[in-house]
Design a protein around this motif. Structure first.
Motif, PDB file in Angstrom:
ATOM      1  N   TRP A 178     -28.509  22.240   8.881  1.00 47.35           N
ATOM      2  CA  TRP A 178     -29.020  23.413   9.493  1.00 47.35           C
ATOM      3  C   TRP A 178     -30.581  24.003   8.911  1.00 47.35           C
ATOM      4  O   TRP A 178     -31.295  24.195   9.306  1.00 47.35           O
ATOM      5  CB  TRP A 178     -28.315  24.409   9.972  1.00 47.35           C
ATOM      6  CG  TRP A 178     -27.826  25.312   8.648  1.00 47.35           C
ATOM      7  CD1 TRP A 178     -26.696  25.041   7.661  1.00 47.35           C
ATOM      8  CD2 TRP A 178     -28.133  26.497   7.986  1.00 47.35           C
ATOM      9  NE1 TRP A 178     -26.748  25.834   6.860  1.00 47.35           N
ATOM     10  CE2 TRP A 178     -27.578  26.750   6.852  1.00 47.35           C
ATOM     11  CE3 TRP A 178     -29.436  27.085   8.230  1.00 47.35           C
ATOM     12  CZ2 TRP A 178     -27.934  27.952   6.019  1.00 47.35           C
ATOM     13  CZ3 TRP A 178     -29.705  28.097   7.539  1.00 47.35           C
ATOM     14  CH2 TRP A 178     -29.098  28.482   6.334  1.00 47.35           C
ATOM     15  N   TRP A 179     -30.335  23.887   7.465  1.00 51.52           N
ATOM     16  CA  TRP A 179     -31.327  24.278   6.551  1.00 51.52           C
ATOM     17  C   TRP A 179     -32.717  23.466   6.847  1.00 51.52           C
ATOM     18  O   TRP A 179     -33.790  24.186   6.924  1.00 51.52           O
ATOM     19  CB  TRP A 179     -31.032  24.436   4.957  1.00 51.52           C
ATOM     20  CG  TRP A 179     -30.605  23.041   4.627  1.00 51.52           C
ATOM     21  CD1 TRP A 179     -29.373  22.657   4.597  1.00 51.52           C
ATOM     22  CD2 TRP A 179     -31.266  22.250   4.096  1.00 51.52           C
ATOM     23  NE1 TRP A 179     -29.278  21.410   3.843  1.00 51.52           N
ATOM     24  CE2 TRP A 179     -30.716  21.309   3.474  1.00 51.52           C
ATOM     25  CE3 TRP A 179     -32.705  22.248   3.600  1.00 51.52           C
ATOM     26  CZ2 TRP A 179     -31.098  19.936   2.685  1.00 51.52           C
ATOM     27  CZ3 TRP A 179     -33.370  20.787   3.184  1.00 51.52           C
ATOM     28  CH2 TRP A 179     -32.459  19.955   2.616  1.00 51.52           C
ATOM     29  N   LEU A 217     -34.426  24.536  10.034  1.00 52.83           N
ATOM     30  CA  LEU A 217     -35.012  25.696   9.980  1.00 52.83           C
ATOM     31  C   LEU A 217     -36.528  25.641   9.307  1.00 52.83           C
ATOM     32  O   LEU A 217     -37.195  26.136   9.693  1.00 52.83           O
ATOM     33  CB  LEU A 217     -34.085  26.738   8.782  1.00 52.83           C
ATOM     34  CG  LEU A 217     -34.556  28.031   8.632  1.00 52.83           C
ATOM     35  CD1 LEU A 217     -33.284  28.946   7.876  1.00 52.83           C
ATOM     36  CD2 LEU A 217     -35.705  28.168   7.412  1.00 52.83           C
ATOM     37  N   THR A 221     -28.567  19.507  15.408  1.00 54.63           N
ATOM     38  CA  THR A 221     -27.659  19.897  14.635  1.00 54.63           C
ATOM     39  C   THR A 221     -26.146  19.444  15.233  1.00 54.63           C
ATOM     40  O   THR A 221     -25.313  18.966  14.324  1.00 54.63           O
ATOM     41  CB  THR A 221     -27.594  21.142  14.298  1.00 54.63           C
ATOM     42  OG1 THR A 221     -27.352  21.881  15.499  1.00 54.63           O
ATOM     43  CG2 THR A 221     -28.506  21.773  13.708  1.00 54.63           C
ATOM     44  N   SER A 244     -24.583  25.963  13.420  1.00 45.50           N
ATOM     45  CA  SER A 244     -25.542  25.706  12.829  1.00 45.50           C
ATOM     46  C   SER A 244     -26.777  25.698  13.234  1.00 45.50           C
ATOM     47  O   SER A 244     -28.046  26.197  12.819  1.00 45.50           O
ATOM     48  CB  SER A 244     -25.387  24.059  12.343  1.00 45.50           C
ATOM     49  OG  SER A 244     -24.287  23.857  11.754  1.00 45.50           O
ATOM     50  N   SER A 245     -27.092  25.400  14.678  1.00 42.12           N
ATOM     51  CA  SER A 245     -28.430  25.815  15.434  1.00 42.12           C
ATOM     52  C   SER A 245     -28.800  27.183  15.568  1.00 42.12           C
ATOM     53  O   SER A 245     -29.653  27.509  15.168  1.00 42.12           O
ATOM     54  CB  SER A 245     -28.021  25.460  16.875  1.00 42.12           C
ATOM     55  OG  SER A 245     -28.024  24.018  17.199  1.00 42.12           O
ATOM     56  N   ALA A 297     -29.935  28.417  12.073  1.00 43.35           N
ATOM     57  CA  ALA A 297     -31.334  27.887  11.787  1.00 43.35           C
ATOM     58  C   ALA A 297     -32.423  28.565  12.561  1.00 43.35           C
ATOM     59  O   ALA A 297     -33.454  28.844  11.957  1.00 43.35           O
ATOM     60  CB  ALA A 297     -31.246  26.087  12.319  1.00 43.35           C
ATOM     61  N   SER A 348     -35.013  31.163  10.713  1.00 40.42           N
ATOM     62  CA  SER A 348     -36.437  30.754  10.954  1.00 40.42           C
ATOM     63  C   SER A 348     -37.151  31.850  11.102  1.00 40.42           C
ATOM     64  O   SER A 348     -38.677  31.914  10.623  1.00 40.42           O
ATOM     65  CB  SER A 348     -36.502  29.550  12.025  1.00 40.42           C
ATOM     66  OG  SER A 348     -36.391  30.275  13.259  1.00 40.42           O
TER      67      SER A 348
END
Length: 514
Positions: free
Chosen positions: A44-45, A48, A278, A283-284, A287, A291
């Motif tokens: 996820w990062w 982002l 993802t 996780s989505s 991110a 962001s």
């Protein structure tokens, strides 16, 4: 201090490293799911940073400092809306996308309104990206041409040749790693390139602070006394018309920014594709939401550079500095005051910002074309090898088309006095189409009665209405007076028209049948 051979070597080495690292980071692509969604296993990062880098162009690097130099910090009000809009998308849109295991944002429309609506929305996205990204790729060469002009590089070439050179190099290198590595290469290179362009800008800021005689606190005091630190404008004393026409009135900026962000991050395949990579809803969501905060911090950082430039040059006007526009102010500092070798790093940073945007567009266009247009058109199942082969061919095709589009805008910009309006038209396309896309998605989520016919009528009515209602480059070719509203509200107006017309169509058709 000028542009040296060492600067040129740094740029070449960077471009070679980008191509090699991009291909290496992607690994082996075995299917179109790997190619377009990274096997749905991207962290996820990384998503982002990829989202933020995708939103960042070379004009962000150059123009945002100019906004602060010539104005104040009111632009940051928009980022509050951007954050709010992403939170709404994360909570309301993403669950539907991830739950349905979709490959494009427009599959949702097919489930609700049929394949015709999916193709119409996807085609709108494709046309939008073709025009807007053609202009964006052309615009990449603008700050490079400015820097080279100041530095005396390629004097014999002229701006046109520099534009074509920059466009060709960026497109070629980006196409290599996007073609071979797919979305994995795009995302990992976005992470690297964000580090590069932020690092280059940070180095320039540190060097600038070292050259300013006053302390940082004294600089802030000067800026405050001249109104440069103004952050909020609540529109007191404005008429309703003036209120709605000012994009930097707080309520307009926040509300309009939120609606625009819902459209750009909830209906645009360019962003949605990353969020689907993802494969996991939580996780989505992380991110996307984070962001927004990172993008806001990035805008604040580039605005700070603009404020420090104001202190460095003592607020000098364009004529005193020998500039054509305020957009040239950061470029002037880069060329005049960067140590040998560092100017090359800064230009590499500009290339990084450009390539992160272009690679994202190539992959998103290829995925939407493959899944939403080509595959349904042929109506057959391909094996993984065939689908991957078609996906890569589509990527090449879009690389060529976007490069040609950028060449066209270069010619339009440089061929005559009236041509810049055409460029403004290309840049404004997203403002017209996002309203239609957001409206049709909202119609599908909120209203159960309108069918595919109503949706089509509402969608195209919304797109066409904005051409007549919103003040812009197209208005000079159309009859009637424009509805003068601030650009952050364009998307809202278009969305409301789509929903209203689609529902009116449903009840009117029902009345006629009865």
């Amino acid at each position: 201090m000028g542009f040296t051979l060492l600067d040129g070597v740094i740029i070449v080495l960077y471009l070679v490293a980008v191509a090699v690292f991009g291909i290496w980071s992607a690994g082996t692509q075995k299917s179109s799911t790997d190619y377009f969604l990274g096997g749905r296993e991207m962290p996820w990062w990384a998503i982002l940073f990829s989202v933020v880098a995708t939103e960042t162009s070379t004009l962000t690097f150059i123009s945002i400092p100019a906004v602060a130099y010539g104005g104040n910090l009111l632009f940051l009000q928009l980022t509050l809306g951007y954050i709010l809009g992403r939170i709404i998308v994360a909570i309301w849109f993403l669950p539907a996308y991830v739950k349905g295991e979709m490959t494009t944002a427009y599959q949702f429309l097919e489930k609700r309104f049929g394949s015709g609506m999916r193709k119409a929305a996807s085609s709108t996205f494709i046309v939008t990206r073709l025009l807007a990204d053609g202009v964006r790729l052309f615009a990449t060469a603008i700050p490079l041409a400015i820097i080279f002009r100041f530095a005396g590089v390629f004097d014999a070439w002229g701006d046109g040749a520099i534009y074509l050179l920059a466009i060709s190099v960026i497109a070629f290198i980006t196409l290599i790693y996007t073609f071979l590595g797919g979305i994995k290469a795009v995302i990992w290179m976005d992470v690297v390139q964000m580090v590069v362009y932020i690092g280059g800008a940070l180095f320039a800021l540190i060097l600038m602070l070292g050259k300013i005689d006053t302390s940082f606190m004294e600089s802030l005091s000067i800026l405050s006394s001249e109104g440069k630190l103004t952050l909020f404008n609540f529109g007191g004393g404005l008429s309703i018309q003036e209120f709605l026409a000012d994009p930097y009135v707080f309520w307009v900026a926040v509300f309009g920014g939120a609606v625009f962000s819902i459209a750009s991050h909830g209906t645009d395949q360019l962003i949605v594709q990353r969020l689907l990579a993802t494969g996991d809803l939580r996780s989505s969501q992380k991110a996307l939401i984070w962001s927004g905060f990172v993008a806001a911090a990035q805008f604040a950082f580039f605005l700070l550079i603009g404020l420090m430039l104001y202190i460095f040059y003592s607020g000098a006007g364009l004529g005193e500095l020998g500039l054509r526009t305020t957009d040239e102010i950061f470029a002037k500092f880069i060329v005049d005051h960067m140590p040998v070798g560092v100017a090359g790093l800064i230009i590499a940073s500009l290339f990084a910002a450009a390539m992160s945007s272009l690679s994202s567009s190539l992959n998103a266009l290829a995925s939407s074309t493959t899944y939403d247009i080509i595959k349904p058109l042929y109506g057959q199942e391909w094996d993984q090898e065939q689908e991957l082969w078609i996906s890569r061919l589509t990527t090449i095709a879009w690389g060529i088309i976007l490069t040609g589009s950028a060449f066209l805008f270069t010619w339009l910009q440089l061929s005559g006095d009236e041509q810049p309006a055409i460029v403004e038209l290309g840049l404004g396309i997203a403002s017209y189409t996002y309203g239609g896309l957001l409206g049709i998605f909202m119609l599908g989520r909120l209203f159960n009665k309108p069918d595919k016919t109503d949706a089509m009528i509402g969608f195209f009515t919304g797109l066409i209405s904005l051409l007549f209602m919103v003040e812009g480059a197209l208005q000079q070719f159309l009859p009637g007076e424009p509805l003068t509203i601030a650009w952050p509200l364009y998307t809202l107006v278009g969305g409301v028209i789509v929903i209203a017309v689609a529902n009116a169509s449903f009840y009117l058709r029902k009345w006629v049948r009865n």
